[in-house]
Design an enzyme around this catalytic site. Structure first.
Site, short mmCIF file in Angstrom:
data_model
loop_
_atom_site.label_atom_id
_atom_site.label_comp_id
_atom_site.label_asym_id
_atom_site.label_seq_id
_atom_site.Cartn_x
_atom_site.Cartn_y
_atom_site.Cartn_z
N ASN A 77 0.88 -1.18 0.00
CA ASN A 77 0.00 0.00 0.00
C ASN A 77 0.91 1.23 0.00
O ASN A 77 1.47 1.58 1.03
CB ASN A 77 -0.90 -0.01 1.25
CG ASN A 77 -1.69 1.27 1.39
OD1 ASN A 77 -1.79 2.06 0.44
ND2 ASN A 77 -2.27 1.49 2.56
N TRP A 78 1.05 1.81 -1.17
CA TRP A 78 1.98 2.93 -1.29
C TRP A 78 1.47 4.22 -0.64
O TRP A 78 2.22 5.17 -0.48
CB TRP A 78 2.27 3.20 -2.77
CG TRP A 78 3.39 2.35 -3.30
CD1 TRP A 78 3.93 1.24 -2.69
CD2 TRP A 78 4.11 2.53 -4.52
NE1 TRP A 78 4.93 0.74 -3.47
CE2 TRP A 78 5.07 1.51 -4.60
CE3 TRP A 78 4.03 3.47 -5.56
CZ2 TRP A 78 5.95 1.39 -5.68
CZ3 TRP A 78 4.89 3.35 -6.64
CH2 TRP A 78 5.85 2.32 -6.69
N LYS A 79 0.19 4.26 -0.34
CA LYS A 79 -0.41 5.49 0.21
C LYS A 79 -0.12 6.66 -0.74
O LYS A 79 -0.06 6.46 -1.94
CB LYS A 79 0.11 5.77 1.62
CG LYS A 79 0.06 4.52 2.50
CD LYS A 79 0.28 4.81 3.95
CE LYS A 79 0.27 3.50 4.72
NZ LYS A 79 -0.10 3.66 6.09
N HIS A 109 -9.76 1.70 4.45
CA HIS A 109 -8.49 1.89 5.17
C HIS A 109 -8.71 2.85 6.34
O HIS A 109 -9.46 3.82 6.23
CB HIS A 109 -7.41 2.42 4.22
CG HIS A 109 -6.04 2.34 4.83
ND1 HIS A 109 -5.61 3.24 5.77
CD2 HIS A 109 -5.04 1.44 4.68
CE1 HIS A 109 -4.39 2.90 6.17
NE2 HIS A 109 -4.02 1.81 5.51
N GLU A 118 -7.01 5.16 7.47
CA GLU A 118 -6.70 6.56 7.18
C GLU A 118 -7.89 7.24 6.50
O GLU A 118 -8.10 8.45 6.65
CB GLU A 118 -5.42 6.65 6.33
CG GLU A 118 -4.19 6.37 7.19
CD GLU A 118 -2.99 5.82 6.45
OE1 GLU A 118 -2.99 5.81 5.20
OE2 GLU A 118 -2.03 5.38 7.13
N GLU A 169 -6.16 -4.64 10.28
CA GLU A 169 -5.11 -3.65 10.57
C GLU A 169 -5.49 -2.88 11.83
O GLU A 169 -6.29 -1.93 11.76
CB GLU A 169 -5.00 -2.65 9.43
CG GLU A 169 -4.55 -3.22 8.11
CD GLU A 169 -3.88 -2.15 7.25
OE1 GLU A 169 -2.72 -2.36 6.88
OE2 GLU A 169 -4.49 -1.12 6.96
N GLY A 179 1.67 2.29 10.80
CA GLY A 179 2.68 3.35 10.75
C GLY A 179 3.33 3.69 12.08
O GLY A 179 4.01 4.71 12.20
N SER A 210 2.62 -1.98 10.39
CA SER A 210 4.04 -1.99 10.74
C SER A 210 4.76 -3.31 10.41
O SER A 210 5.68 -3.70 11.12
CB SER A 210 4.24 -1.64 12.21
OG SER A 210 3.81 -0.32 12.46
N GLY A 255 2.51 -1.25 4.29
CA GLY A 255 2.48 0.16 3.93
C GLY A 255 3.86 0.70 3.64
O GLY A 255 4.45 0.46 2.59
N GLY A 256 4.42 1.41 4.64
CA GLY A 256 5.71 2.06 4.48
C GLY A 256 6.78 1.21 3.80
O GLY A 256 7.46 1.68 2.88
P1 PGA Z 1 2.33 0.40 7.62
O1 PGA Z 1 0.93 0.65 6.90
O2 PGA Z 1 2.87 -0.92 7.12
O3 PGA Z 1 3.18 1.54 7.22
O4 PGA Z 1 2.07 0.34 9.09
C1 PGA Z 1 0.02 -0.38 6.69
C2 PGA Z 1 -1.15 0.14 5.89
O5 PGA Z 1 -1.44 1.33 5.97
O6 PGA Z 1 -1.81 -0.61 5.17
#
Ligand code: PGA
Length: 253
Positions: A11-13, A101, A103, A170, A176, A214, A235-236
């Site tokens: 997930n590149w966000k 998600h 976010e 999640e 994050g 994470s 994600g990251g």
């Molecule tokens: P993260 O993000 O791996 O950076 O914690 C996960 C996600 O947002 O799907």
């Protein structure tokens, strides 16, 4: 080590530009080399919508699929300034879409809205990665299962195509932050989600349930020991080809 299908979803966000195709290329290339050890995996990278058509036109590898990170609940085309429909994502080359998600939930997305988005996306034959998860306050109040149950029941329609829904658990406090749930707790949560899906929707197939929050090349080994986890939403660490590939490598080490 299990031989079941595993998902490694990036997930590149809000990250990336046209040059970032290099990361995709590298992941596809390096993945082919670890694939020689005969693992059954699906590699999906969910990228910003503006990059989908371009990456899709350049992508030569069949081992990597592209996904989007959200879509409008509205169908096809219409007077919705700034919105992108599932139809548009499909035409650009997306095969998956992340919905719900945390976010986006933080920005006001409700279970009811997410339900409409799932219906729209399934209409376009997109596979869904539906994110669910409790906040730290839910967890402290021991409301995790109640929250997950509500998110699942009120955002998935009975008539959904369960072959095309992946649930991504999640915990919001883990996204994050570098914090991850302990293994015992995580296993219990996965068993709860899987049982709930079966009981509530009376489905014969077993939808895949993946973990996100994470995930990195250091903690992946501990997750690999939990048989109920069908893959990962990363994600990251998915913004770096090396970190992403190291996660897959270490998973199978
Ligand atoms: P993260 O993000 O791996 O950076 O914690 C996960 C996600 O947002 O799907």
């Amino acid at each position: 080590m299990t031989n079941k299908l595993k998902y490694f979803v990036g997930n590149w966000k809000m990250f990336g530009d046209f040059n970032s195709f290099q990361i995709i290329k590298r992941i596809a290339f390096d993945y082919q080399r670890i694939k020689a050890i005969n693992k059954k995996n699906k590699i999906i990278i969910c990228i910003p919508s503006v990059l989908i058509a371009f990456f899709n036109s350049k992508l030569r590898s069949k081992s990597l699929l592209l996904g989007a990170q959200n879509c409008s609940q509205h169908k096809d085309y219409g007077p919705y300034t700034g919105s992108i429909s599932a139809t548009m994502l499909r035409k650009a080359g997306a095969e998956y879409v992340i919905l719900g998600h945390s976010e986006n939930r933080l920005e006001g997305e409700t279970n009811n809205l997410i339900k409409k988005k799932i219906i729209s996306a399934q209409d376009q034959n997109l596979s869904i990665i539906l994110c669910i998860g409790e906040t730290l306050s839910d967890k402290n109040k021991k409301r995790t299962f109640a929250v997950l149950k509500k998110q699942i029941i009120s955002s998935i329609d009975n008539k959904s195509d369960f072959k095309k829904i992946i649930i991504a658990y999640e915990p919001v406090w883990s996204v994050g932050t570098g914090r991850v749930p302990d293994s015992h707790e995580l296993k219990k949560t996965f068993i709860f989600i899987k049982k709930l899906l079966k009981a509530k929707f009376k489905i014969k197939i077993k939808p895949s349930v993946i973990y996100g929050g994470s995930v990195n090349d250091g903690n992946i080994k501990k997750f690999s020991l939990i048989d109920e986890i069908d893959g990962f939403l990363i994600g990251g660490a998915s913004q770096s080809s090396k970190k992403f590939i190291d996660i897959i490598k270490n998973y199978y080490k």
